[in-house]
Design an enzyme around this catalytic site. Structure first.
Site, PDB file in Angstrom:
ATOM      1  N   ARG A  10     126.581  -7.337  79.896  1.00  0.00           N
ATOM      2  CA  ARG A  10     126.249  -7.284  81.323  1.00  0.00           C
ATOM      3  C   ARG A  10     126.091  -5.812  81.720  1.00  0.00           C
ATOM      4  O   ARG A  10     126.917  -4.977  81.312  1.00  0.00           O
ATOM      5  CB  ARG A  10     127.321  -7.954  82.182  1.00  0.00           C
ATOM      6  CG  ARG A  10     127.468  -9.452  81.918  1.00  0.00           C
ATOM      7  CD  ARG A  10     128.299 -10.139  82.976  1.00  0.00           C
ATOM      8  NE  ARG A  10     127.579 -10.238  84.240  1.00  0.00           N
ATOM      9  CZ  ARG A  10     128.154 -10.651  85.379  1.00  0.00           C
ATOM     10  NH1 ARG A  10     129.425 -10.990  85.410  1.00  0.00           N
ATOM     11  NH2 ARG A  10     127.439 -10.730  86.488  1.00  0.00           N
ATOM     12  N   GLN A  43     131.310 -18.557  93.477  1.00  0.00           N
ATOM     13  CA  GLN A  43     132.610 -18.042  93.052  1.00  0.00           C
ATOM     14  C   GLN A  43     133.645 -18.105  94.170  1.00  0.00           C
ATOM     15  O   GLN A  43     134.833 -18.284  93.905  1.00  0.00           O
ATOM     16  CB  GLN A  43     132.473 -16.596  92.551  1.00  0.00           C
ATOM     17  CG  GLN A  43     131.668 -16.440  91.278  1.00  0.00           C
ATOM     18  CD  GLN A  43     130.219 -16.076  91.566  1.00  0.00           C
ATOM     19  OE1 GLN A  43     129.673 -16.464  92.600  1.00  0.00           O
ATOM     20  NE2 GLN A  43     129.604 -15.331  90.663  1.00  0.00           N
ATOM     21  N   ARG A  77     134.920 -13.085  84.080  1.00  0.00           N
ATOM     22  CA  ARG A  77     134.093 -12.340  85.031  1.00  0.00           C
ATOM     23  C   ARG A  77     135.020 -11.507  85.912  1.00  0.00           C
ATOM     24  O   ARG A  77     136.234 -11.650  85.880  1.00  0.00           O
ATOM     25  CB  ARG A  77     133.242 -13.285  85.876  1.00  0.00           C
ATOM     26  CG  ARG A  77     134.004 -14.505  86.358  1.00  0.00           C
ATOM     27  CD  ARG A  77     133.596 -14.980  87.703  1.00  0.00           C
ATOM     28  NE  ARG A  77     133.783 -13.966  88.718  1.00  0.00           N
ATOM     29  CZ  ARG A  77     134.976 -13.669  89.280  1.00  0.00           C
ATOM     30  NH1 ARG A  77     136.096 -14.292  88.884  1.00  0.00           N
ATOM     31  NH2 ARG A  77     135.056 -12.739  90.220  1.00  0.00           N
ATOM     32  N   GLY A  78     134.393 -10.632  86.708  1.00  0.00           N
ATOM     33  CA  GLY A  78     135.161  -9.667  87.473  1.00  0.00           C
ATOM     34  C   GLY A  78     135.246  -8.381  86.671  1.00  0.00           C
ATOM     35  O   GLY A  78     135.609  -8.403  85.485  1.00  0.00           O
ATOM     36  N   ALA A  79     134.891  -7.262  87.291  1.00  0.00           N
ATOM     37  CA  ALA A  79     134.762  -6.006  86.544  1.00  0.00           C
ATOM     38  C   ALA A  79     136.006  -5.641  85.724  1.00  0.00           C
ATOM     39  O   ALA A  79     135.893  -5.337  84.534  1.00  0.00           O
ATOM     40  CB  ALA A  79     134.380  -4.873  87.506  1.00  0.00           C
ATOM     41  N   ASN A 139     128.391  -4.636  94.490  1.00  0.00           N
ATOM     42  CA  ASN A 139     129.271  -5.807  94.430  1.00  0.00           C
ATOM     43  C   ASN A 139     128.388  -7.048  94.447  1.00  0.00           C
ATOM     44  O   ASN A 139     127.160  -6.969  94.533  1.00  0.00           O
ATOM     45  CB  ASN A 139     130.249  -5.806  95.601  1.00  0.00           C
ATOM     46  CG  ASN A 139     131.357  -6.834  95.434  1.00  0.00           C
ATOM     47  OD1 ASN A 139     132.012  -6.880  94.392  1.00  0.00           O
ATOM     48  ND2 ASN A 139     131.573  -7.663  96.431  1.00  0.00           N
ATOM     49  N   LYS A 140     128.991  -8.196  94.354  1.00  0.00           N
ATOM     50  CA  LYS A 140     128.251  -9.455  94.278  1.00  0.00           C
ATOM     51  C   LYS A 140     127.205  -9.549  95.385  1.00  0.00           C
ATOM     52  O   LYS A 140     127.452  -9.165  96.525  1.00  0.00           O
ATOM     53  CB  LYS A 140     129.228 -10.630  94.365  1.00  0.00           C
ATOM     54  CG  LYS A 140     128.604 -12.000  94.230  1.00  0.00           C
ATOM     55  CD  LYS A 140     127.822 -12.148  92.922  1.00  0.00           C
ATOM     56  CE  LYS A 140     128.661 -11.909  91.699  1.00  0.00           C
ATOM     57  NZ  LYS A 140     127.872 -11.990  90.447  1.00  0.00           N
ATOM     58  N   ASP A 178     131.921  -3.713  91.554  1.00  0.00           N
ATOM     59  CA  ASP A 178     131.608  -3.659  90.131  1.00  0.00           C
ATOM     60  C   ASP A 178     131.235  -2.255  89.670  1.00  0.00           C
ATOM     61  O   ASP A 178     131.364  -1.942  88.491  1.00  0.00           O
ATOM     62  CB  ASP A 178     130.471  -4.632  89.807  1.00  0.00           C
ATOM     63  CG  ASP A 178     130.949  -6.070  89.806  1.00  0.00           C
ATOM     64  OD1 ASP A 178     131.221  -6.599  88.710  1.00  0.00           O
ATOM     65  OD2 ASP A 178     131.092  -6.654  90.886  1.00  0.00           O
TER      66      ASP A 178
END
Length: 368
Positions: free
Chosen positions: A93, A200, A51-53, A251-252, A241
């Site tokens: 995603r 996270q 995970r993480g762009a 973003n998250k 992201d």
């Protein structure tokens, strides 16, 4: 990556495999998984094992290599297979633009070699994936060097989700700023939001910062306002992201609320992300696709039921912070401030005069 653990490692040559650190198992245990085809990479991205762009983009690039290992040697069938693999990986995603950027780069690399033997193209694809991986390492360090000058010695810094080495090739984006500031001898204390519903911040950011010896205090998401009011926070730094042409940033989920709180408390709010996270085709953040995730992440986190069975759930994975709430965006090419369409274009094209210290940013926040 932490000091001991690499998030993504390609093993072997064109017939090799991708080893990933399964982030769903952290911090309880360090588990690696071997991906031997594009389906395994798709699953790893979809289920947040990776995970993480930036890391998603790197994994997808290697996923193309895996998917093309046994592609037919006939040119037409070979490129048909390439289209199938890239389209499949793109469906994993929807929000992180680095995924699509990396897949497009891999596709263009192959297209440039039409007419060459398939093995030549496979070798070139692996070279391109490795280049994407190595470039991300370098730009993360550059983000850290640009960003650390915005953080004063003795600062408390709030961050959300995980934008560290676990989300990139190495060092991170938002956390790169922290690591570089610490390397320069600045005393930094990080406050990490737990980041509901998948935690996270608690599971990954706190673990990563402790591994690097950075002082960190974990807080629940709903404690951020109080911590700001108490004067413990001098800056907020998050990752991204996808960033639209005007600076609106996805973003998250929970990031937008932090930006509002930071503005009220006159605290500078920074976004750290590589240039590959900008999607200049989108004029504003309202056009960014927002991923809706499984309701069970909210009602039954980590397999533990906490809500009435059958209750309706709204579970967007991301929110969009308007550019007007962002004091600066830090990328590998410099510091974008003020955050608007013109400054973004100038910095990304290497034509802007970049601020060189924290004072201008702090003054900007205080006058807002």
């Amino acid at each position: 990556m932490t000091k001991e653990v690499a998030t993504l490692v390609w093993i072997g040559d064109t017939d090799g495999s991708l080893r990933i650190l399964d982030q769903t198992r952290l911090p309880r245990e360090v588990v690696f998984r071997e991906c031997h085809d594009e389906r395994a990479v798709w699953e790893a991205i979809k289920t947040l094992q990776v995970r993480g762009a930036p890391a998603i983009g790197i994994a997808a690039a290697y996923g193309v290599c895996l998917g093309m290992k046994f592609a037919p040697n006939d040119e037409r069938a070979f490129f048909q297979r390439l289209d199938e693999v890239t389209s499949y990986l793109a469906s994993s995603r929807p929000t992180a633009v680095n995924l699509f950027w990396a897949l497009d780069r891999m596709r263009r690399r192959a297209e440039a070699l039409r007419g060459q033997p398939p093995d030549t193209i496979r070798k070139a694809l692996l070279e391109e994936a490795r280049a994407i991986h190595e470039e991300d390492r370098a730009l993360c360090h550059a983000i850290g060097r640009w960003g650390e000058r915005l953080i004063e010695d003795g600062s408390g810094v709030l961050t959300h989700c995980n934008a560290g080495g676990l989300a990139t090739a190495e060092y991170g984006t938002a956390l790169a700023v922290i690591y570089e500031a610490a390397a320069k001898g600045k005393r930094i204390h990080v406050y990490a939001d737990e980041t509901r519903p998948l935690l996270q911040g608690a599971r990954l950011t706190a673990w990563e910062l402790k591994a690097h010896g950075i002082p960190v205090t974990l807080i629940c998401d709903d404690m951020a306002a109080e911590v700001m009011k108490e004067g413990k926070i001098q800056a907020v730094i998050v990752g991204a992201d996808r960033i639209a042409a005007n600076g609106d940033t996805a973003n998250k989920i929970g990031t937008y609320g932090l930006a509002i709180l930071a503005r009220y408390h006159r605290i500078p709010f920074y976004v750290a992300a590589p240039s590959s996270t900008f999607d200049l085709r989108l004029s504003h953040g309202g056009l960014i696709p927002i991923e809706q995730r499984d309701p069970r992440e909210v009602t039954c986190p980590f397999g533990i039921p906490i809500a009435p069975e059958g209750v309706d759930v709204y579970n967007p994975a991301f929110d969009v912070t308007p550019a007007e709430l962002i004091n600066a965006i830090i990328c590998e090419k410099g510091v974008i401030q003020p955050v608007n369409r013109e400054t973004i274009a100038a910095v990304l094209n290497g034509a802007a005069e970049i601020p060189t210290g924290p004072q201008r940013m702090l003054e900007s926040s205080a006058s807002s």
